[in-house]
Scaffold this active site. Structure first.
Site, PDB file in Angstrom:
ATOM      1  NE  ARG A  64      -3.974   2.044   2.204  1.00 48.60           N
ATOM      2  CZ  ARG A  64      -4.195   2.886   3.218  1.00 48.60           C
ATOM      3  NH1 ARG A  64      -3.539   2.734   4.356  1.00 48.60           N
ATOM      4  NH2 ARG A  64      -5.076   3.843   3.103  1.00 48.60           N
ATOM      5  CG  HIS A  68      -1.238   5.453  -0.182  1.00 51.80           C
ATOM      6  ND1 HIS A  68      -1.871   5.876   0.962  1.00 51.80           N
ATOM      7  CD2 HIS A  68      -2.141   4.675  -0.836  1.00 51.80           C
ATOM      8  CE1 HIS A  68      -3.109   5.375   0.999  1.00 51.80           C
ATOM      9  NE2 HIS A  68      -3.283   4.634  -0.078  1.00 51.80           N
ATOM     10  CG  ASN A  96      -0.702   8.591   3.225  1.00 49.95           C
ATOM     11  OD1 ASN A  96      -1.058   7.525   2.725  1.00 49.95           O
ATOM     12  ND2 ASN A  96      -0.155   9.565   2.516  1.00 49.95           N
ATOM     13  CG  HIS A 178      -8.205  -3.482  -1.348  1.00 50.99           C
ATOM     14  ND1 HIS A 178      -9.162  -2.528  -1.557  1.00 50.99           N
ATOM     15  CD2 HIS A 178      -7.060  -2.791  -1.085  1.00 50.99           C
ATOM     16  CE1 HIS A 178      -8.624  -1.312  -1.426  1.00 50.99           C
ATOM     17  NE2 HIS A 178      -7.349  -1.449  -1.147  1.00 50.99           N
TER      18      HIS A 178
HETATM   19  C1  HEM Z   1      -8.727   1.681  -6.143  1.00 46.65           C
HETATM   20  C2  HEM Z   1      -8.679   2.590  -5.211  1.00 46.65           C
HETATM   21  C3  HEM Z   1      -8.302   2.271  -3.794  1.00 46.65           C
HETATM   22  C4  HEM Z   1      -8.930   2.721  -2.693  1.00 46.65           C
HETATM   23  C5  HEM Z   1     -10.129   3.634  -2.652  1.00 46.65           C
HETATM   24  C6  HEM Z   1      -8.249   2.154  -1.549  1.00 46.65           C
HETATM   25  C7  HEM Z   1      -8.597   2.396  -0.242  1.00 46.65           C
HETATM   26  C8  HEM Z   1      -8.071   1.722   0.844  1.00 46.65           C
HETATM   27  C9  HEM Z   1      -8.500   1.918   2.205  1.00 46.65           C
HETATM   28  C10 HEM Z   1      -9.548   2.916   2.655  1.00 46.65           C
HETATM   29  C11 HEM Z   1      -7.803   1.056   2.979  1.00 46.65           C
HETATM   30  C12 HEM Z   1      -7.921   0.876   4.489  1.00 46.65           C
HETATM   31  C13 HEM Z   1      -7.016   1.891   5.197  1.00 46.65           C
HETATM   32  C14 HEM Z   1      -7.305   2.003   6.674  1.00 46.65           C
HETATM   33  O1  HEM Z   1      -8.399   1.661   7.113  1.00 46.65           O
HETATM   34  O2  HEM Z   1      -6.403   2.456   7.422  1.00 46.65           O
HETATM   35  C15 HEM Z   1      -6.925   0.318   2.112  1.00 46.65           C
HETATM   36  C16 HEM Z   1      -6.061  -0.650   2.526  1.00 46.65           C
HETATM   37  C17 HEM Z   1      -5.178  -1.295   1.690  1.00 46.65           C
HETATM   38  N1  HEM Z   1      -4.949  -0.994   0.361  1.00 46.65           N
HETATM   39 FE1  HEM Z   1      -6.099   0.150  -0.814  1.00 46.65          FE
HETATM   40  N2  HEM Z   1      -7.234   1.370  -1.978  1.00 46.65           N
HETATM   41  C18 HEM Z   1      -7.212   1.415  -3.352  1.00 46.65           C
HETATM   42  C19 HEM Z   1      -6.291   0.804  -4.181  1.00 46.65           C
HETATM   43  C20 HEM Z   1      -5.217   0.073  -3.720  1.00 46.65           C
HETATM   44  C21 HEM Z   1      -4.100  -0.326  -4.534  1.00 46.65           C
HETATM   45  C22 HEM Z   1      -3.910   0.060  -6.001  1.00 46.65           C
HETATM   46  C23 HEM Z   1      -3.272  -1.055  -3.734  1.00 46.65           C
HETATM   47  C24 HEM Z   1      -1.964  -1.699  -4.060  1.00 46.65           C
HETATM   48  C25 HEM Z   1      -1.602  -2.108  -5.258  1.00 46.65           C
HETATM   49  C26 HEM Z   1      -3.900  -1.118  -2.420  1.00 46.65           C
HETATM   50  C27 HEM Z   1      -3.425  -1.836  -1.358  1.00 46.65           C
HETATM   51  C28 HEM Z   1      -4.000  -1.841  -0.102  1.00 46.65           C
HETATM   52  C29 HEM Z   1      -3.615  -2.772   0.949  1.00 46.65           C
HETATM   53  C30 HEM Z   1      -2.647  -3.932   0.811  1.00 46.65           C
HETATM   54  C31 HEM Z   1      -4.332  -2.402   2.089  1.00 46.65           C
HETATM   55  C32 HEM Z   1      -4.221  -3.013   3.500  1.00 46.65           C
HETATM   56  C33 HEM Z   1      -3.068  -2.305   4.216  1.00 46.65           C
HETATM   57  C34 HEM Z   1      -2.786  -2.773   5.627  1.00 46.65           C
HETATM   58  O3  HEM Z   1      -3.338  -3.744   6.099  1.00 46.65           O
HETATM   59  O4  HEM Z   1      -1.961  -2.093   6.280  1.00 46.65           O
HETATM   60  N3  HEM Z   1      -5.056  -0.394  -2.448  1.00 46.65           N
HETATM   61  N4  HEM Z   1      -7.102   0.761   0.816  1.00 46.65           N
END
Ligand code: HEM
Ligand code: NAG
Ligand code: NAG
Ligand code: NAG
Ligand code: NAG
Ligand code: NAG
Length: 332
Positions: A64, A68, A96, A178
């Site tokens: 992630r 970002h 972030n 995700h």
């Molecule tokens: C398409 C639009 C995307 C949106 C709106 C989005 C949004 C989010 C949100 C809201 C979270 C939870 C953060 C939290 O609650 O603290 C999250 C977690 C995460 N996102 Fe996305 N995301 C997107 C695309 C991506 C992309 C492109 C990747 C990587 C290639 C990614 C990888 C991750 C991962 C692995 C997590 C879990 C992180 C953790 O457990 O620390 N996301 N994302």
């Protein structure tokens, strides 16, 4: 060292540890490390494996970070910079702050690599991987704008990706990240109670899942409780993310939109990835490379940071400061 190149490698090593495809690592391993740092992958892998002992989520968190970083002025490590006299960090931008994590593991990787391969640290003869270097600046404003939010509609998601040169295939493939990791209650809460100000829950969320989620995510409060992004195989890098969408079990609105938006061209891609994990892995690798190539700093732009958290000028100032204090002490 160009910090983020290693982050990509690290993230993919851990994807493999999580049970993802072996092929991912092989395809993203640039051969130019052979000469400059032959043990690079072993070093990264061992730091990430150490971190995994106490934190099964770390691979997700690092992947992630890469996303970002790349969506804000390109993949230049700007996200890693701390606040300083001259830097307003991206770390504290809304997408972030109290959410992005794993920075300490990046530091550990950097330290381990510098220790084993010190010549990677900043010499002009270093053959810059894919031309990528580290930024001298961060941009908190841009970090607040450019990253799509969990409540984004499909059109908004597509727009945010198009701004950085990524298309609909990239959107669907990269959202597959995700398949692991966690999200906080506040990122999906409105779907449980008052979706889009309708006064009702999101009809595209499975009702049994809604009942479960309400238990850990009450309507009021800080909303910091965590839950799995992938309800089926929370820590595995697989294609279950997509089959979840088919049964209304995407956690974020931005996830479910890919399948539930009426008439959307993304449905067919979701179906394809559901029926073939290989197709998903293939596309994921391609799109990760495309994302990793967003406006890199090349040539003499930027620098190769000694410490991922600060620009080199700052590090040098600190050393001077340290030396002055030292002189002061010895003169007392
Ligand atoms: C398409 C639009 C995307 C949106 C709106 C989005 C949004 C989010 C949100 C809201 C979270 C939870 C953060 C939290 O609650 O603290 C999250 C977690 C995460 N996102 Fe996305 N995301 C997107 C695309 C991506 C992309 C492109 C990747 C990587 C290639 C990614 C990888 C991750 C991962 C692995 C997590 C879990 C992180 C953790 O457990 O620390 N996301 N994302
Ligand atoms: C790097 O090492 C790998 C594995 O030993 C080898 O297959 C590859 O050909 C090498 N590449 C270069 C550029 O030396
Ligand atoms: C980031 O979060 C911390 C802790 O909640 C808070 O003190 C700080 O003001 C936030 N930063 C910004 C820029 O909102
Ligand atoms: C951040 O980016 C915006 C939009 O491109 C620009 O107007 C602003 O000057 C930048 N801020 C910094 C600190 O570079
Ligand atoms: C939310 O509401 C707005 C305005 O009423 C509407 O245009 C939009 O399509 C809705 N979004 C969803 C996902 O239903
Ligand atoms: C977190 O979840 C528990 C149930 O597991 C619930 O009692 C508590 O209120 C939740 N906390 C927050 C801050 O939402």
């Amino acid at each position: 060292m160009t910090s983020f190149h290693y982050v990509v490698a690290a993230a993919l090593c851990s994807a493999i540890l999580f049970g993802g495809g072996r092929g991912i690592n092989a395809q993203l391993t640039p051969t130019f490390y052979n000469k400059t740092c032959p043990n690079l992958h072993t070093i990264i892998r061992s730091v990430v494996e150490d971190a995994l002992q106490t934190d099964p989520r770390i691979g997700a968190s690092i992947i992630r970070l890469h996303f970002h970083d790349c969506f804000v002025n390109g993949c230049d490590g700007s996200l890693l910079l701390d606040n300083s006299a001259t830097i307003l960090s991206e770390k504290e931008a809304p997408p972030n702050n109290n959410s992005a994590r794993g920075f300490d593991v990046i530091d550990n990787i950097k330290t381990a690599v510098e220790k084993s391969c010190p010549r990677l640290a900043g010499g002009p003869e270093w053959p810059v991987p894919l031309g990528r270097r580290d930024s001298l600046t961060a941009n908190r404003t841009l970090a607040s704008i450019n990253l799509p939010g969990p409540g984004s509609t499909l059109d908004q998601l597509k727009f945010r990706f198009s701004v950085v040169g990524l298309n609909t295939d990239d959107l669907v493939a990269l959202s597959g990240a995700h398949t692991f990791g966690r999200a906080q209650c506040r990122t999906f809460r409105n779907r449980l109670y008052n979706f889009n100000n309708t006064g009702n829950p999101d009809p595209t969320l499975d009702t049994a899942l809604r009942t479960e989620l309400r238990k850990i995510c009450p309507e009021t409060g800080t909303g910091t409780n965590l839950t799995n992004l992938d309800q089926t195989t929370p820590d595995d890098f697989d294609n279950k993310y997509y089959s979840n969408l088919q049964v209304k079990k995407g956690l974020l609105q931005s996830d479910q939109e890919l399948f539930s938006t009426p008439g959307a061209d993304t449905q067919v891609i979701v179906n394809k990835f559901t029926s073939s994990q290989d197709a998903f892995f293939d596309s994921f690798v391609k799109s990760m490379i495309r994302m990793g190539n967003i406006s890199p700093l090349t040539g003499k732009a930027g620098e190769i940071r000694l410490n991922c958290r600060r620009v080199n000028a700052q590090v040098n100032d600190d050393l001077l400061q340290f030396k002055r204090e030292d002189d002061l002490v010895s003169s007392i």
